[in-house]
Design a protein around this motif. Sequence first.
Motif, PDB file in Angstrom:
ATOM      1  N   SER A  23      46.258  52.515  33.769  1.00  0.00           N
ATOM      2  CA  SER A  23      47.064  53.128  32.710  1.00  0.00           C
ATOM      3  C   SER A  23      46.196  53.381  31.489  1.00  0.00           C
ATOM      4  O   SER A  23      44.989  53.120  31.501  1.00  0.00           O
ATOM      5  CB  SER A  23      48.232  52.202  32.345  1.00  0.00           C
ATOM      6  OG  SER A  23      47.763  51.056  31.650  1.00  0.00           O
ATOM      7  N   SER A  24      46.798  53.856  30.424  1.00  0.00           N
ATOM      8  CA  SER A  24      46.019  54.155  29.219  1.00  0.00           C
ATOM      9  C   SER A  24      45.605  52.898  28.473  1.00  0.00           C
ATOM     10  O   SER A  24      44.689  52.945  27.644  1.00  0.00           O
ATOM     11  CB  SER A  24      46.817  55.063  28.281  1.00  0.00           C
ATOM     12  OG  SER A  24      48.021  54.429  27.894  1.00  0.00           O
ATOM     13  N   SER A  25      46.251  51.764  28.773  1.00  0.00           N
ATOM     14  CA  SER A  25      45.956  50.545  28.023  1.00  0.00           C
ATOM     15  C   SER A  25      45.312  49.442  28.850  1.00  0.00           C
ATOM     16  O   SER A  25      44.704  48.533  28.299  1.00  0.00           O
ATOM     17  CB  SER A  25      47.239  49.987  27.388  1.00  0.00           C
ATOM     18  OG  SER A  25      48.179  49.651  28.400  1.00  0.00           O
ATOM     19  N   ALA A  26      45.442  49.510  30.192  1.00  0.00           N
ATOM     20  CA  ALA A  26      44.954  48.391  31.007  1.00  0.00           C
ATOM     21  C   ALA A  26      44.799  48.802  32.461  1.00  0.00           C
ATOM     22  O   ALA A  26      45.387  49.781  32.923  1.00  0.00           O
ATOM     23  CB  ALA A  26      45.919  47.207  30.906  1.00  0.00           C
ATOM     24  N   VAL A  27      44.009  47.997  33.166  1.00  0.00           N
ATOM     25  CA  VAL A  27      43.935  48.059  34.625  1.00  0.00           C
ATOM     26  C   VAL A  27      44.774  46.904  35.152  1.00  0.00           C
ATOM     27  O   VAL A  27      44.553  45.744  34.782  1.00  0.00           O
ATOM     28  CB  VAL A  27      42.479  47.919  35.115  1.00  0.00           C
ATOM     29  CG1 VAL A  27      42.439  47.708  36.618  1.00  0.00           C
ATOM     30  CG2 VAL A  27      41.664  49.144  34.730  1.00  0.00           C
ATOM     31  N   LYS A  28      45.756  47.227  36.001  1.00  0.00           N
ATOM     32  CA  LYS A  28      46.665  46.205  36.525  1.00  0.00           C
ATOM     33  C   LYS A  28      46.466  46.132  38.036  1.00  0.00           C
ATOM     34  O   LYS A  28      46.637  47.125  38.735  1.00  0.00           O
ATOM     35  CB  LYS A  28      48.109  46.553  36.190  1.00  0.00           C
ATOM     36  CG  LYS A  28      48.349  46.690  34.691  1.00  0.00           C
ATOM     37  CD  LYS A  28      49.621  47.455  34.390  1.00  0.00           C
ATOM     38  CE  LYS A  28      49.649  47.888  32.938  1.00  0.00           C
ATOM     39  NZ  LYS A  28      50.804  48.777  32.660  1.00  0.00           N
ATOM     40  N   LEU A  29      46.096  44.959  38.508  1.00  0.00           N
ATOM     41  CA  LEU A  29      45.741  44.752  39.914  1.00  0.00           C
ATOM     42  C   LEU A  29      46.767  43.835  40.564  1.00  0.00           C
ATOM     43  O   LEU A  29      47.150  42.814  39.986  1.00  0.00           O
ATOM     44  CB  LEU A  29      44.343  44.142  39.993  1.00  0.00           C
ATOM     45  CG  LEU A  29      43.749  43.812  41.360  1.00  0.00           C
ATOM     46  CD1 LEU A  29      42.218  43.844  41.281  1.00  0.00           C
ATOM     47  CD2 LEU A  29      44.188  42.426  41.867  1.00  0.00           C
ATOM     48  N   LEU A  30      47.173  44.184  41.777  1.00  0.00           N
ATOM     49  CA  LEU A  30      48.103  43.345  42.519  1.00  0.00           C
ATOM     50  C   LEU A  30      47.794  43.439  44.003  1.00  0.00           C
ATOM     51  O   LEU A  30      47.517  44.521  44.522  1.00  0.00           O
ATOM     52  CB  LEU A  30      49.550  43.795  42.277  1.00  0.00           C
ATOM     53  CG  LEU A  30      50.627  42.893  42.885  1.00  0.00           C
ATOM     54  CD1 LEU A  30      50.772  41.609  42.066  1.00  0.00           C
ATOM     55  CD2 LEU A  30      51.971  43.613  42.931  1.00  0.00           C
ATOM     56  N   GLU A  31      47.841  42.297  44.677  1.00  0.00           N
ATOM     57  CA  GLU A  31      47.652  42.255  46.129  1.00  0.00           C
ATOM     58  C   GLU A  31      48.794  41.470  46.749  1.00  0.00           C
ATOM     59  O   GLU A  31      49.131  40.371  46.289  1.00  0.00           O
ATOM     60  CB  GLU A  31      46.314  41.601  46.478  1.00  0.00           C
ATOM     61  CG  GLU A  31      46.013  41.619  47.969  1.00  0.00           C
ATOM     62  CD  GLU A  31      44.638  41.040  48.301  1.00  0.00           C
ATOM     63  OE1 GLU A  31      44.232  41.127  49.482  1.00  0.00           O
ATOM     64  OE2 GLU A  31      43.978  40.505  47.380  1.00  0.00           O
ATOM     65  N   LEU A  32      49.400  42.050  47.778  1.00  0.00           N
ATOM     66  CA  LEU A  32      50.522  41.423  48.471  1.00  0.00           C
ATOM     67  C   LEU A  32      50.149  41.108  49.913  1.00  0.00           C
ATOM     68  O   LEU A  32      49.277  41.761  50.488  1.00  0.00           O
ATOM     69  CB  LEU A  32      51.745  42.348  48.467  1.00  0.00           C
ATOM     70  CG  LEU A  32      52.288  42.811  47.122  1.00  0.00           C
ATOM     71  CD1 LEU A  32      53.421  43.817  47.331  1.00  0.00           C
ATOM     72  CD2 LEU A  32      52.766  41.631  46.281  1.00  0.00           C
ATOM     73  N   SER A  33      50.820  40.137  50.486  1.00  0.00           N
ATOM     74  CA  SER A  33      50.739  39.879  51.925  1.00  0.00           C
ATOM     75  C   SER A  33      52.166  39.799  52.454  1.00  0.00           C
ATOM     76  O   SER A  33      53.127  39.702  51.681  1.00  0.00           O
ATOM     77  CB  SER A  33      49.977  38.588  52.225  1.00  0.00           C
ATOM     78  OG  SER A  33      50.695  37.465  51.725  1.00  0.00           O
ATOM     79  N   LYS A  34      52.295  39.836  53.770  1.00  0.00           N
ATOM     80  CA  LYS A  34      53.627  39.833  54.366  1.00  0.00           C
ATOM     81  C   LYS A  34      53.601  39.007  55.647  1.00  0.00           C
ATOM     82  O   LYS A  34      52.767  39.230  56.517  1.00  0.00           O
ATOM     83  CB  LYS A  34      54.066  41.273  54.658  1.00  0.00           C
ATOM     84  CG  LYS A  34      55.540  41.450  54.954  1.00  0.00           C
ATOM     85  CD  LYS A  34      55.862  42.933  55.078  1.00  0.00           C
ATOM     86  CE  LYS A  34      57.343  43.164  55.282  1.00  0.00           C
ATOM     87  NZ  LYS A  34      57.655  44.609  55.443  1.00  0.00           N
ATOM     88  N   ARG A  35      54.527  38.083  55.732  1.00  0.00           N
ATOM     89  CA  ARG A  35      54.702  37.277  56.943  1.00  0.00           C
ATOM     90  C   ARG A  35      56.157  37.387  57.360  1.00  0.00           C
ATOM     91  O   ARG A  35      57.032  36.803  56.724  1.00  0.00           O
ATOM     92  CB  ARG A  35      54.307  35.818  56.682  1.00  0.00           C
ATOM     93  CG  ARG A  35      52.829  35.644  56.342  1.00  0.00           C
ATOM     94  CD  ARG A  35      52.513  34.202  55.951  1.00  0.00           C
ATOM     95  NE  ARG A  35      51.107  34.034  55.609  1.00  0.00           N
ATOM     96  CZ  ARG A  35      50.600  34.281  54.410  1.00  0.00           C
ATOM     97  NH1 ARG A  35      51.371  34.743  53.443  1.00  0.00           N
ATOM     98  NH2 ARG A  35      49.311  34.110  54.171  1.00  0.00           N
ATOM     99  N   GLY A  36      56.389  38.173  58.411  1.00  0.00           N
ATOM    100  CA  GLY A  36      57.767  38.469  58.777  1.00  0.00           C
ATOM    101  C   GLY A  36      58.400  39.295  57.680  1.00  0.00           C
ATOM    102  O   GLY A  36      57.857  40.318  57.267  1.00  0.00           O
ATOM    103  N   ASP A  37      59.541  38.856  57.172  1.00  0.00           N
ATOM    104  CA  ASP A  37      60.207  39.559  56.084  1.00  0.00           C
ATOM    105  C   ASP A  37      59.802  39.030  54.710  1.00  0.00           C
ATOM    106  O   ASP A  37      60.234  39.567  53.687  1.00  0.00           O
ATOM    107  CB  ASP A  37      61.731  39.447  56.232  1.00  0.00           C
ATOM    108  CG  ASP A  37      62.250  40.194  57.455  1.00  0.00           C
ATOM    109  OD1 ASP A  37      61.610  41.181  57.852  1.00  0.00           O
ATOM    110  OD2 ASP A  37      63.284  39.770  58.014  1.00  0.00           O
ATOM    111  N   GLN A  38      58.999  37.967  54.688  1.00  0.00           N
ATOM    112  CA  GLN A  38      58.625  37.341  53.419  1.00  0.00           C
ATOM    113  C   GLN A  38      57.386  38.008  52.824  1.00  0.00           C
ATOM    114  O   GLN A  38      56.328  38.070  53.456  1.00  0.00           O
ATOM    115  CB  GLN A  38      58.349  35.859  53.616  1.00  0.00           C
ATOM    116  CG  GLN A  38      57.889  35.126  52.358  1.00  0.00           C
ATOM    117  CD  GLN A  38      58.963  35.038  51.293  1.00  0.00           C
ATOM    118  OE1 GLN A  38      60.014  34.477  51.509  1.00  0.00           O
ATOM    119  NE2 GLN A  38      58.693  35.617  50.132  1.00  0.00           N
ATOM    120  N   VAL A  39      57.537  38.521  51.612  1.00  0.00           N
ATOM    121  CA  VAL A  39      56.420  39.125  50.890  1.00  0.00           C
ATOM    122  C   VAL A  39      55.875  38.104  49.905  1.00  0.00           C
ATOM    123  O   VAL A  39      56.636  37.388  49.244  1.00  0.00           O
ATOM    124  CB  VAL A  39      56.861  40.404  50.152  1.00  0.00           C
ATOM    125  CG1 VAL A  39      55.696  41.011  49.372  1.00  0.00           C
ATOM    126  CG2 VAL A  39      57.426  41.420  51.134  1.00  0.00           C
TER     127      VAL A  39
END
Length: 363
Positions: A23-39
């Motif tokens: 974005s114009s103000s920051a870099v926002k990082l996110l990583e997800l994993s998934k096991r079955g229906d659980q994120v």
Amino acid sequence: MCILQKLSSCGGGSRGLIGLDISSSAVKLLELSKRGDQVMVEAYSVEPLPINAVSDKQIAEPEVVAEAIKRAVQRAGTRTKNVAVAVAGSSVITKIIQMSATLNDNEMEEQIKAEADQYIPYPIDEVNMDFQVIGPSASEGGKVDVLLAACRKEQVDQRIAAVELAGLKAKLVDIEANALENSCQFLTHQMPNEGRNKTVAVIDMGASTTSVLILHNNETVYTRDQAFGGKQLTEDIMRIYGMSYEDAGKAKRTGQLPEGYDSDVLSHFLSDMAQQIDRSFQFFFNASAAHSQIDQIILAGGCSHIPGVDRAIQDRLQIPAVVARPFSRMAVSSRAKPTVLAKDEAALLIACGLAYRAFDVVD
């Protein structure tokens, strides 16, 4: 839909993928994993950017942005190299076209390229394109409706350059509105009747741009970007208290502001914020005769961190308002620092929507 061609394909599967919202103000990082229906949230970080490194949704200083990405990766503690980023909707042309239902994807791609000048006001070699079949056409028998998206290559190339300078690989480039919509599946627990038969407005207000996404029955019926955001509040603090931009931003984040700030500065900004949201609603009502009310507002983006902002907007517009909590039903790894994440989660919707693409990206 991916609008970055040849570097990725979309479909079923699951591989490590970082969602990276620049974005114009920051870099926002996110990583997800998934096991079955659980994120699960595996990793996250937010790294501020200096003023003007990103301006009007364009990366003006890729080397500076790349250094911020490196710091974000290091802070998050992730070893994942594949990245999903997004371009602003204002830089993307979208159009629904009709094509023969007998064509396969490769044949559709060749026909679209051959007829591109009918749909896109730029030479074909200056754009990145992608398309997605929506379903049978209601207007023409034997044809399907196809959503076509095209973006000028420089918009895509800027992001790829910053990502690669940071030592990562751009796996796909999405559209911010698509990523925002993708993340709304994690907001239904906050919606009345979980969004069923309700009209809900998601307002993602960042530093310089507000993205409005309106859902009815959990399906997108309207999107709009407008030039308004938290930068205006920072500039008001600068002007009234004689601070530099950096000091004003720091004071805003920490709450260390002179007595009278709430009534002299913040109250006026919140009134402007409500007015901008209401204006977007009026555009929506004018564009869609089928809708005449908003049942709920969900506030996201950096401005949603203003204490009491949900109550202030609710009081001014007389519409129930809440702050987005996309991770409240997810598991969170200790590496992602759950207590810190909770303070930032409302600003991570686009990163969340991008990170979730890990589960439909294949090589």
